[in-house]
Structure formats: structure tokens, C-alpha cells
Design a protein around this motif. Structure first.
Motif, short mmCIF file in Angstrom:
data_model
loop_
_atom_site.label_atom_id
_atom_site.label_comp_id
_atom_site.label_asym_id
_atom_site.label_seq_id
_atom_site.Cartn_x
_atom_site.Cartn_y
_atom_site.Cartn_z
N LEU A 1 34.65 -76.30 39.29
CA LEU A 1 34.40 -76.71 37.74
C LEU A 1 33.58 -75.81 37.17
CD1 LEU A 1 34.75 -80.91 37.57
CD2 LEU A 1 36.22 -78.88 36.45
N MET B 1 32.76 -89.62 36.18
CA MET B 1 33.63 -88.85 34.97
C MET B 1 32.77 -88.47 33.97
SD MET B 1 36.48 -88.10 35.62
CE MET B 1 37.51 -87.30 34.10
N PHE B 2 31.94 -89.27 33.36
CA PHE B 2 31.32 -89.12 32.02
C PHE B 2 30.41 -87.85 32.45
CE2 PHE B 2 27.08 -89.54 29.88
CZ PHE B 2 27.68 -89.87 28.61
N PHE C 1 30.82 -80.39 32.05
CA PHE C 1 31.78 -79.41 32.16
C PHE C 1 31.83 -78.36 30.56
CE2 PHE C 1 36.34 -77.59 31.51
CZ PHE C 1 36.61 -76.79 32.41
N LEU C 2 31.91 -79.39 29.62
CA LEU C 2 31.90 -78.91 28.38
C LEU C 2 30.39 -78.19 28.06
CD1 LEU C 2 33.35 -79.37 25.75
CD2 LEU C 2 31.97 -81.26 25.13
N ASN D 1 30.73 -79.36 42.99
CA ASN D 1 31.82 -79.21 41.81
C ASN D 1 31.90 -77.83 41.30
OD1 ASN D 1 32.11 -82.05 41.35
ND2 ASN D 1 30.27 -82.13 40.03
N MET E 1 30.83 -85.33 34.58
CA MET E 1 31.62 -84.39 34.87
C MET E 1 32.24 -83.68 33.39
SD MET E 1 32.74 -83.94 38.13
CE MET E 1 33.31 -84.68 39.67
N THR E 2 32.68 -84.66 32.77
CA THR E 2 33.33 -84.37 31.65
C THR E 2 32.24 -83.70 30.47
OG1 THR E 2 34.58 -86.33 31.52
CG2 THR E 2 34.91 -84.83 29.65
N LEU E 3 31.12 -84.29 30.27
CA LEU E 3 30.27 -83.71 29.43
C LEU E 3 29.60 -82.50 30.01
CD1 LEU E 3 28.02 -86.38 27.85
CD2 LEU E 3 30.22 -85.33 27.07
#
Lengths: 466, 94
Positions: free
Chosen positions: A64, B59-60, B66-67, A61, B62-64
Motif C-alpha cells: 500500500l 480500515m480507518f 493511504f490518502l 503494509n 489504512m484508508t486515511l
């Protein structure tokens, strides 16, 4: 190759230690900050390119990760560059909250990844829960502190709040212990706990007076340090552990030192708001009465221009009016008339210790003209004129005379001992601590009402014209 | 407790004492920059967010993740830049 990353971490850890050491002395402070920043860069890029997962693979990743780094850098850089010097303390609080939130998110993701079939590991659970709880409290607490310093959030305490605080904190503690023991687990449970911890952060900071926010921020700062260290345990990562604990311990000591400079205990700062809620409701503390004397800029200028020594007491009002430059100019004009001009800087002048020094330095006021409280206090008796610019609580005699006053016991600048005190103020409104100031009613005090910048400009012109 | 964990506990204790030692005798003028600098250093928590992000597949996470990377970077970059701006003021008159 595998030993490069640990060595990078070692170097980074050393730069953190040296950086903090160098930050403790004016001559080396700036370099110290850069040294630590360099170490942080090493640790971050080392991790991105050299870190290997338990299965021996490099991190994925990357787009990202870099995306997040770029977004964070651009936003953080712009915020930090644009913020006014006066708003510095709340900016620090905001960034601290971000670190806390980061630690809490890491814990949530780790719990989501946990293999349900693995045997329960209490140490692992403890680090997850500690990172989550401490990080969440630090986040919500810092945001409230940020709001209070920006004067967007008012102090709030209600009856039964003490009880509610203990209840929420107790709930967090009990649930945490159950999680560590393995009787409760799962992401949903952790989210509930996260919400409770966030609520506690809000409840914890809400009743604490705005003037005590620096102490709170310093404490939350050390909380975030501990939350970061939890990550160190989670990933056996030395640099996170060392950086986190170092800040946790240094931050705690700094918090205690700050309390001492206000002559109060940490417990008094943290829980005083709750205790005094009742006292304030019944109107505790004397209200000063009497008549005040007003002085015009012309008369004020004459008083100062023919004085031997003038001491300027700068406060937050000076900063708000952005009047530090014109203040410096007044100092110039007076010195041209042969007056000795000094600045008396209270340890908590402004919004944080050292805040006022930074603001005056911005206006090129010479460092040796800034005199600390202990040194200047004996000099007031031989000072002809004291000019108080937008300061209030730090010159309030109630701190010495009125045991009911919320600021009782705080060391103050003894300006009343001087021959003449001129107080510049916008109105008769109470100071940040919200209390009356009987100094304004003393016979040797006169008030110069108006915006600090406008009043100072008038004084400069009048002094010039003499 | 396994030896590796115990070693870390030793380290924690040493760091606590080192932190106390480093901060005592700092003039009050420097309290604000020091707090701000320490604030930037605990931004080291970003390392953890990079690791979880690098290992994320769903997804979970990845989102958290990234944040978390964004928030951690805010802490680090904002912290160091703000500290530097404060300390620039001290530099001028030396």
C-alpha cells in the motif's frame, strides 16, 4: 544496523540546509533543488526499509505504501510537467495544500490510535492538535489561493466577516487548549475541530486580493512547514523536525521580504482586504477621466525604430497571450536597427516575484537585458519609447499620488518620465488590483489595443518593413 | 518536559535562526523558485504518513494513511519537479 537510519536522516537534514542555501543564488539554484530532492529520497526509502516501530518491528503494509508513492509520483510528475509557466504560482499553492492535508491526516490517525487508558500527555496532544489545525488551515487556504490565481474564485468580503473570522479563530483556539489540557478528546471532537480549521482557512484567504496571493502562498507554505515539524515531535523524527522548522522560518522571512518589496506590512496584506471592504463599497479611490489616444502598429513601429532607447515593460498580459517569444523577436528587429532595447522588470511583475524573469528566460531573452526596478527608474527620463505589454498596476502612478488607492505606497516603474509611452492592452478593463490607471490618460501615452501577441506581431512586421 | 523533548526545542530554536540566516539577501528574482523549493522540502511530512501507514491495522487508518501517502508524495514530487522546471529557465543562458 539500527544506527543507519538516523545517519540517513542526518544526511537528509544537511541536504535540506545546503539545498535552501544553494537555492538563494542563481548560479547554484538548480543544483540546490536536486541536492534537497536527493536527500528527500534517502529519507523516504530509509524510512520504508529501516524504520522500526516501538515494538521493534519493521513497517508493514509495504504494497500500500508503494502504491501510494507510485500514484502520487505519477500524478504529481504529470501535473508539474504539464502546467504552463504562467500557471506556476497556483501549482505551487496546490502542492503546498497537499502537504498541509497530509499533516492533518497524520494527526487524525494518531488520535484514533491513542490508547484511552494511557495517562494524558500535554506535549503529545499539543503536537497532534497543532499538526491538525495548521495543516487544515494551510490546506483549505492554499486551495482558495489556487482558485483565485486560476481566476476561478473571486475576492469575497461581506460585512461582519471580520467578526466571523475572529469568532471561528477563537473557537479553534479555545477547543485546542481544551484538548491540550485533556478536558476534551476523541476522534469525533478532532473532526469537528478539523472542520472549523478548514473553514477558517477559507475565511482567512477569501477577502485577500488576488494580487496579494503570492504573499499568502508564501505564508501558508511556512504554515505547512510548521505542521510537518509537529510530525517530527510526534515521532521523535529529526529530519521532519529540521525540514519543517527550516521551511517554517525561511518561509516566514520570505513572506516579510515579499511584503517589503511591495512596500507594505504583512498585517496590511492579510487584513487590508477586510478593512478596505467598506472603502471599496463607498467607491474609494479616484476614477481617472479624460481622453485617451490610440496609436496604430505602423506609427508605433516608426516611433520605436527611430528611437535611441526602447524599454519594454512586460506584465502578466504578455504571459497570458504567450507573447514572450514574439516579444523577443521585436527586440531583435529593433536592435538590428541600432536601437538599445531593455526590459524593465518590476519585483512583482507577473503573479509572483521572479515570475516574469522565468517567462522571459523561456523565450531566450538574455539575462543582462532584464533590468530591475531600482536600476531602470532613473533611466526612464532618457528613454525615448516605453512599450508596456500587458502590465497595468506596476506602472500605475496612483501608487505615488493617490493615498486612497489600494496600491498606494507600492514602488512602481516611472514610465511616465519617458518621452513616449505605448501601452498594449486588450481593452480599457482595469488591472488585477481592479483599479483605474491614469497613466492611460497622460498626454505622452498612447494605447495600442488588441491581443498582445497579435499587436506585437504587427509591430515586428512593421519594423521589418521600414 | 523530559530531556529528549527539551533537546528538540533547542533544535527548533537553532533551526529558526538558521532559516532566517539562509534566506536573507536572496535576490527577488529567485523568490518564486525559492518558495517552490521550500514547498517541496516541507513535503518531508510524507515520512510521518509512511510511518502511520506502516503501523496501520484497521480500515480507518489504512484508508486515511493511504490518502496521506499519496498527498505527501504529490507535495514532494510535484514540488521538486516544478522547482526544477522553473530553474531550468535560468540555466540556459549561463
Amino acid at each position: 544496523m539500527d544506527s543507519i537510519l538516523p545517519i540517513l536522516y542526518l544526511i537528509a537534514s544537511i541536504t535540506f540546509i545546503i539545498g535552501i542555501k544553494m537555492l538563494g543564488s542563481p548560479a547554484t539554484a538548480r543544483k540546490g533543488n536536486l541536492v534537497a530532492a536527493f536527500g528527500m529520497g534517502l529519507a523516504i526509502f530509509g524510512t520504508i526499509f529501516l524504520y522500526k516501530t516501538s515494538s521493534g518491528e519493521h513497517l508493514g503494509n509495504l504494497p500500500l505504501i508503494f502504491g501510494g508513492l507510485i500514484v502520487g509520483t505519477v500524478v504529481g510528475w504529470i501535473m508539474a510537467k504539464r502546467v504552463k509557466m504562467t500557471a506556476m504560482p497556483q501549482m505551487v499553492s496546490f502542492f503546498n495544500g497537499m502537504g498541509g492535508a497530509c499533516a492533518a491526516l497524520i494527526s487524525l490517525i494518531e488520535e484514533a490510535h491513542r490508547d484511552p487508558s494511557a495517562t494524558h500527555d500535554p506535549v503529545h496532544s499539543l503536537t497532534i492538535i497543532a499538526g491538525l489545525v495548521i495543516g487544515s488551515v494551510s490546506f483549505s487556504g492554499s486551495i482558495i489561493a489556487f482558485g483565485k490565481l486560476a481566476e476561478k474564485i473571486k475576492d469575497l468580503s461581506f460585512s461582519g466577516q471580520q467578526f466571523l473570522n475572529i469568532l471561528v479563530l477563537g473557537g479553534v483556539a479555545v477547543l485546542s487548549v481544551m484538548f491540550v489540557l485533556g478536558s476534551l478528546s476523541g476522534l469525533t471532537f478532532l473532526l469537528v475541530l478539523c472542520a472549523l480549521a478548514l473553514a477558517y482557512g477559507v475565511l482567512f484567504v477569501m477577502p485577500i486580493g488576488g494580487a496579494d496571493m503570492p504573499v499568502v502562498i508564501s505564508l501558508l507554505n511556512s504554515f505547512t512547514g510548521v505542521a510537518a515539524a509537529c510530525g517530527g515531535f510526534l515521532y521523535d523524527n529529526m529530519v521532519m523536525l529540521i525540514g519543517g522548522i527550516l521551511v517554517g522560518s525561511a518561509g516566514t522571512i520570505l513572506t516579510i521580504i515579499m511584503c517589503k518589496s511591495m512596500n507594505r506590512s504583512l498585517a496590511n496584506v492579510l487584513f487590508g482586504g477586510l478593512m478596505s471592504a467598506k472603502a471599496a463599497a463607498t467607491g474609494g479611490g479616484k476614477t481617472a477621466t479624460g481622453s485617451i489616444r490610440e496609436v496604430s502598429a505602423t506609427d508605433g513601429a516608426v516611433l520605436m525604430a527611430y528611437a535611441k532607447q526602447v524599454v519594454i515593460v512586460p506584465g502578466y498580459g504578455l504571459a497570458v497571450a504567450q507573447a514572450q517569444h514574439i516579444c523577443h523577436q521585436l527586440e531583435h528587429e529593433l536592435e538590428a536597427k541600432g536601437v538599445i532595447v531593455k526590459y524593465a522588470v518590476h519585483p512583482v511583475a507577473g503573479r509572483m516575484p521572479g515570475h516574469m524573469n522565468v517567462l522571459l528566460a523561456e523565450a531566450d531573452v538574455s539575462y543582462d537585458k532584464l533590468v530591475e526596478m531600482e536600476e531602470i527608474n532613473p533611466e526612464f527620463a532618457t528613454t525615448d519609447v516605453v512599450l508596456v505589454v500587458g502590465a497595468n498596476d506596476v506602472v500605475n502612478p496612483a501608487a505615488k499620488t493617490d493615498p486612497d488607492s489600494p496600491i498606494y505606497g507600492m514602488p512602481i516603474l516611472d514610465v511616465e518620465a519617458s518621452r513616449q509611452v505605448i501601452v498594449m492592452k486588450r481593452s480599457m478593463k482595469a488591472g488585477y488590483a481592479g483599479i483605474e490607471n491614469e497613466l492611460f490618460y497622460r498626454p505622452n501615452t498612447s494605447m495600442l489595443f488588441g491581443d498582445a501577441k497579435a499587436s506585437l506581431t504587427a509591430l515586428v512586421n512593421e519594423v521589418k518593413a521600414l | 518536559m523530559d530531556p529528549a523533548t527539551l533537546n528538540m526545542v533547542y533544535l527548533v530554536i537553532l533551526m529558526i535562526f538558521l532559516g532566517i540566516e539562509l534566506i536573507t539577501h536572496v535576490p527577488s528574482v529567485l523568490h518564486t523558485p525559492l518558495m517552490s523549493g521550500a514547498n517541496a522540502i516541507h513535503g518531508v511530512v510524507i515520512i510521518g504518513s509512511i510511518i502511520v501507514m506502516g503501523e496501520a491495522t484497521d480500515m480507518f487508518s489504512m484508508t486515511l494513511g493511504f490518502l496521506a501517502v499519496i498527498l505527501g508524495t504529490l507535495n514532494v514530487v510535484g514540488g521538486f519537479v516544478v522547482t526544477n522546471r522553473m530553474l531550468e529557465m535560468f540555466k540556459k543562458r549561463q
